[in-house]
Design a protein around this motif. Structure first.
Motif, mmCIF file in Angstrom:
data_model
loop_
_atom_site.group_PDB
_atom_site.id
_atom_site.type_symbol
_atom_site.label_atom_id
_atom_site.label_comp_id
_atom_site.label_asym_id
_atom_site.label_seq_id
_atom_site.Cartn_x
_atom_site.Cartn_y
_atom_site.Cartn_z
ATOM 1 N N GLU A 1 -0.559 0.245 -5.306
ATOM 2 C CA GLU A 1 -1.526 1.182 -4.709
ATOM 3 C C GLU A 1 -2.890 0.933 -5.345
ATOM 4 O OE1 GLU A 1 -1.731 3.426 -2.173
ATOM 5 O OE2 GLU A 1 -3.774 3.703 -2.888
ATOM 6 N N ARG B 1 -4.318 8.218 -6.242
ATOM 7 C CA ARG B 1 -3.076 8.302 -5.463
ATOM 8 C C ARG B 1 -1.885 7.689 -6.216
ATOM 9 N NH1 ARG B 1 -3.710 9.345 0.155
ATOM 10 N NH2 ARG B 1 -2.105 7.839 0.733
ATOM 11 N N SER C 1 6.200 7.751 0.685
ATOM 12 C CA SER C 1 7.280 8.136 1.606
ATOM 13 C C SER C 1 8.150 6.925 1.924
ATOM 14 C CB SER C 1 6.725 8.766 2.883
ATOM 15 O OG SER C 1 5.892 7.872 3.561
ATOM 16 N N LYS C 2 7.494 5.794 2.199
ATOM 17 C CA LYS C 2 8.289 4.619 2.595
ATOM 18 C C LYS C 2 8.871 3.922 1.356
ATOM 19 C CE LYS C 2 5.418 4.272 6.655
ATOM 20 N NZ LYS C 2 4.407 5.242 6.158
ATOM 21 N N ASP D 1 -6.077 -4.232 -5.581
ATOM 22 C CA ASP D 1 -6.425 -4.460 -4.187
ATOM 23 C C ASP D 1 -5.372 -5.454 -3.697
ATOM 24 O OD1 ASP D 1 -7.387 -5.598 -1.854
ATOM 25 O OD2 ASP D 1 -9.470 -5.275 -2.420
ATOM 26 N N ALA D 2 -4.588 -5.069 -2.696
ATOM 27 C CA ALA D 2 -3.424 -5.883 -2.311
ATOM 28 C C ALA D 2 -3.816 -7.258 -1.770
ATOM 29 C CB ALA D 2 -2.580 -5.122 -1.294
ATOM 30 N N ASP E 1 2.026 -1.256 4.956
ATOM 31 C CA ASP E 1 1.737 -0.018 5.690
ATOM 32 C C ASP E 1 0.236 0.200 5.463
ATOM 33 O OD1 ASP E 1 2.430 2.308 7.149
ATOM 34 O OD2 ASP E 1 2.474 3.474 5.301
ATOM 35 N N ALA F 1 0.883 -1.182 0.000
ATOM 36 C CA ALA F 1 0.000 0.000 0.000
ATOM 37 C C ALA F 1 0.912 1.221 0.000
ATOM 38 C CB ALA F 1 -0.901 -0.034 1.229
HETATM 39 C C1 LIG Z 1 -1.246 4.398 5.151
HETATM 40 S S1 LIG Z 1 -1.473 4.716 3.470
HETATM 41 C C2 LIG Z 1 0.085 4.305 2.786
HETATM 42 C C3 LIG Z 1 1.148 5.332 2.990
HETATM 43 C C4 LIG Z 1 2.425 4.994 2.247
HETATM 44 N N1 LIG Z 1 2.901 3.669 2.584
HETATM 45 C C5 LIG Z 1 3.512 6.008 2.516
HETATM 46 O O1 LIG Z 1 4.338 5.757 3.409
HETATM 47 O O2 LIG Z 1 3.573 7.045 1.838
HETATM 48 C C6 LIG Z 1 -2.440 3.376 2.960
HETATM 49 C C7 LIG Z 1 -2.658 3.295 1.465
HETATM 50 O O3 LIG Z 1 -3.376 2.085 1.186
HETATM 51 C C8 LIG Z 1 -4.221 2.304 0.081
HETATM 52 N N2 LIG Z 1 -5.194 1.197 0.088
HETATM 53 C C9 LIG Z 1 -6.416 1.153 0.641
HETATM 54 N N3 LIG Z 1 -6.968 -0.055 0.461
HETATM 55 C C10 LIG Z 1 -6.071 -0.800 -0.215
HETATM 56 C C11 LIG Z 1 -6.049 -2.129 -0.718
HETATM 57 N N4 LIG Z 1 -7.079 -2.942 -0.523
HETATM 58 N N5 LIG Z 1 -4.969 -2.547 -1.392
HETATM 59 C C12 LIG Z 1 -3.907 -1.726 -1.581
HETATM 60 N N6 LIG Z 1 -3.857 -0.459 -1.125
HETATM 61 C C13 LIG Z 1 -4.925 -0.010 -0.451
HETATM 62 C C14 LIG Z 1 -4.754 3.687 0.328
HETATM 63 O O4 LIG Z 1 -5.251 4.267 -0.869
HETATM 64 C C15 LIG Z 1 -3.526 4.403 0.876
HETATM 65 O O5 LIG Z 1 -2.827 5.036 -0.158
#
Ligand SMILES: C[S@@+](CC[C@H](N)C(=O)[O-])C[C@H]1O[C@@H](n2cnc3c(N)ncnc32)[C@H](O)[C@@H]1O
Length: 470
Positions: free
Chosen positions: A144, A149, A125-126, A171-172, A189, A120
């Motif tokens: 993502e 995004r 950033s990560k 969807d991960a 994350d 995700a």
């Molecule tokens: C906490 S944020 C990630 C921040 C990112 N790792 C960073 O450090 O910049 C969580 C991310 O998961 C995405 N997300 C939500 N549901 C998801 C899914 N089912 N599979 C993959 N990504 C998902 C969101 O759109 C969001 O961008």
């Protein structure tokens, strides 16, 4: 500061460790966050960056768990950090201090990774932190789910000079069944209820409820199951959130252990850095309360896969793969073009072709090509044109630092360039055509030198209204 919901405070008081007080928790949540940055070691190093910025009134306070991370105070805060030339050139990333911890934990637990999945990833950033640690080697699959995004993620990877990433848009929850035992390391994350982010965004909990926490935790359990299945035996999965409740944190990890027993080993993070023991849970996870390090709230767990796990396998339905290895003649022509026009030496790697485009794939990506549909497979380097090639912005951002032919801009010229304007060149030089423009050795993009000016060729979506020199 918005009023913190009483129901939320009640839920926190039930789980706050006995040595921490609820009053202090509320107090820290009412204080603004200390701005933090991470220096991008793909483009500079902390010592050089500090030496360059200290005379400009920037003060750096080291973040104990991240060698490249600093809390920043500035004598003049009139310019937004994100608008500075240094930021736009990718010399640093604005990143909350506690959010630097998950990649640090990963780097501490694995010696070397050839394949890393960031489940995700946006805004990156990560991902960019891990790419810097990998020194752009190996393969970093950045996934993502949100289309909007994904674009920001791609822009951040380009700005920061990441060349070992491929982007996917799933969807991960699909990874475990589609790519079982495929990755040396994984970062999940996870999307979460964001209870740790109140200092950054006082409205973060407007939609918070116990019911929403439950439904997010259900998704997180599926995500961690999927990630763990996609992890190679012996590999490490870091699970992190920016929330504080146990349902989305400890209990998600416990669920995984309950499902797979001895195959899941909790790795103790109490010695990750000096003072980590203040945040450690009985399982060895780090539960970062905002008052512990004067940061956002966060949670980090490290899980090692010590045995295989059972799970469904699925063969994905794939369309025709549109790339073929680029013919030697085309590669030679591009190599010659980059060398003669920009003084760029193309890395010795397989280039792939799609119609008239030439692409650079990260090392190791071939093993995933038959298995998964990629959103962006690497770097689109160039497109064949009538007389030679049109070189992409991305290619110059990634390869341009080493180029020996470039137009070096001063601060004012760099500001003008990033605002999308043409630059007068009054030195009477002959027209030179496409040129790489750099600022202090860092590539910014390309321009066309026609007559007495540099015509701006920065992609329109990167043009900024506000750019400032410091
Ligand atoms: C906490 S944020 C990630 C921040 C990112 N790792 C960073 O450090 O910049 C969580 C991310 O998961 C995405 N997300 C939500 N549901 C998801 C899914 N089912 N599979 C993959 N990504 C998902 C969101 O759109 C969001 O961008």
């Amino acid at each position: 500061m918005a009023q913190i919901k009483q129901e939320f405070l009640n839920s926190i008081s039930e789980i706050l460790p006995s040595h921490l007080s609820l009053e202090e928790f509320a107090h820290f949540n009412s204080q603004p966050l200390r701005p933090a940055i991470r220096v991008n070691t793909l483009k500079t190093d902390p010592a050089s960056f500090i030496a360059a910025m200290t005379p400009k009134g920037w003060h750096f306070d080291p973040i104990p768990w991240c060698h490249e991370g600093f809390w920043l105070t500035r004598e003049d805060e009139s310019v937004q950090l994100g608008n500075t030339l240094e930021h736009l050139a990718g010399l640093f990333y604005i990143q909350e201090a506690s959010s630097m911890m998950p990649p640090v934990a990963l780097a501490a637990l694995v010696d070397r990774v050839d394949t890393l999945l960031d489940m995700a990833a946006a805004p990156g950033s990560k991902t960019t932190q891990m790419a810097a640690w990998m020194e752009n080697h190996g393969l970093l699959m950045a996934n993502e789910y949100s289309s909007s995004r994904l674009k920001g993620l791609h822009a951040n990877l380009t700005r920061m000079g990441v060349s070992n990433a491929i982007l996917t848009h799933f969807d991960a929850r699909v990874f475990g069944a589609t790519l079982p035992e495929a990755f040396d390391a994984i970062l999940l994350d996870a999307p979460c209820s964001g209870e740790g982010t109140l200092r950054k965004d006082p409205d973060a909990l407007n939609n918070w409820s116990l019911a929403s926490v439950e439904s997010i935790a259900a998704m997180q359990r599926e995500l961690i199951e999927s990630g763990f299945q996609a992890l190679k035996t012996g590999g490490v999965l870091i699970y992190s959130t920016c929330t504080l409740n146990r349902r989305e944190n400890q209990e998600v990890c416990r669920h995984l252990k309950a499902s797979h027993g001895d195959a899941v080993e909790y790795v103790d993070l109490s010695r990750l850095f000096d003072g980590a023991d203040k945040a450690v849970t009985e399982e060895g996870f780090l539960h970062i309360w905002p008052q512990l390090y004067d940061s956002e709230g966060f949670f980090v767990a490290a899980l090692r896969k010590v045995g295989p796990v059972a799970g469904e396998h699925r063969t994905p339905r794939l369309g025709r793969f549109p790339f073929v290895p680029a013919p030697g003649k085309q590669v030679q022509a591009l190599t010659d073009h980059l060398k003669s026009r920009f003084g760029i030496t193309l890395p010795r790697t397989t280039l792939m072709a799609r119609d008239k485009e030439l692409w650079l794939f990260p090392e190791g990506s071939d093993r995933f090509i038959p298995a998964i549909r990629m959103q962006r497979l690497g770097i689109r380097l160039a497109e064949e044109a009538k007389h030679g090639f049109r070189i992409s912005h991305e290619a110059l951002m990634l390869l341009g630092a080493e180029a020996c032919k470039a137009v070096e801009l001063d601060d004012d010229q760099a500001v003008t360039y990033l605002m999308g304007r043409d630059l007068p060149m009054d030195n009477g030089a002959k027209a030179k055509g496409e040129v790489l423009v750099r600022w202090r050795g860092t590539p910014l993009g390309q321009a066309k030198w026609v007559g007495n000016k540099l015509k701006n060729s920065l992609p329109r979506d990167l043009v900024r209204d506000n750019v400032a020199k410091i």
